[in-house]
Design an enzyme around this catalytic site. Structure first.
Site, mmCIF file in Angstrom:
data_model
loop_
_atom_site.group_PDB
_atom_site.id
_atom_site.type_symbol
_atom_site.label_atom_id
_atom_site.label_comp_id
_atom_site.label_asym_id
_atom_site.label_seq_id
_atom_site.Cartn_x
_atom_site.Cartn_y
_atom_site.Cartn_z
ATOM 1 N N VAL A 163 149.125 31.593 58.337
ATOM 2 C CA VAL A 163 147.971 32.280 58.911
ATOM 3 C C VAL A 163 147.904 33.700 58.360
ATOM 4 O O VAL A 163 148.932 34.385 58.276
ATOM 5 C CB VAL A 163 148.092 32.351 60.455
ATOM 6 C CG1 VAL A 163 146.940 33.135 61.060
ATOM 7 C CG2 VAL A 163 148.173 30.967 61.060
ATOM 8 N N CYS A 164 146.700 34.121 58.004
ATOM 9 C CA CYS A 164 146.436 35.493 57.573
ATOM 10 C C CYS A 164 145.095 35.900 58.184
ATOM 11 O O CYS A 164 144.491 35.122 58.912
ATOM 12 C CB CYS A 164 146.436 35.586 56.046
ATOM 13 S SG CYS A 164 145.026 34.776 55.265
#
Length: 127
Positions: A62-63
């Site tokens: 996740v970013c």
């Protein structure tokens, strides 16, 4: 890398505790708000810490906007000791419509955009 998933798929994996969720943002951004149950491994540290995923069946990266997490997923997938599946959370944290957890006070709803705190220009690939 085994592809990308959307918010519904991630929520399902979290409900079933079926995947390890790895937030690659900076520690400060992570502390301000992250997907509940996720852990922080900042992208610059990923090369040195990739062996921690050895033995995991599935990892979701996740970013902020879903771009750098693709690079992170590729890095994990390329690690010789990793035999599981790795996917990127396609919309990024900005596309997460669930509650966020804060490091200092447990699960607290926060504004996703304010919690982001990082850009997603995409770091230079370390490989």
């Amino acid at each position: 890398m085994d592809g990308e998933i959307d918010a519904d798929e991630l929520r399902s994996k979290l409900d079933e505790e079926a995947a390890r969720v790895v937030d690659i943002r900076s520690p400060g951004a992570f502390e301000r708000g992250h997907i509940p149950g996720s852990e922080n491994v900042p992208f610059p540290s990923l090369v040195d810490e990739v062996e921690r995923f050895e033995g995991d069946d599935e990892v979701v990266t996740v970013c902020p906007k879903g771009k750098s997490s693709v690079q992170a997923a590729r890095l994990i997938a390329s690690y010789e000791g990793f035999e599981g599946d790795v996917v990127s959370f396609e919309p990024g944290l900005n596309g997460w419509d669930g509650a966020l957890e804060r490091a200092e006070d447990g699960e607290t709803p926060v504004d996703t955009a304010a919690a982001d705190g990082d850009t997603d220009e995409g770091p230079a690939a370390p490989f």
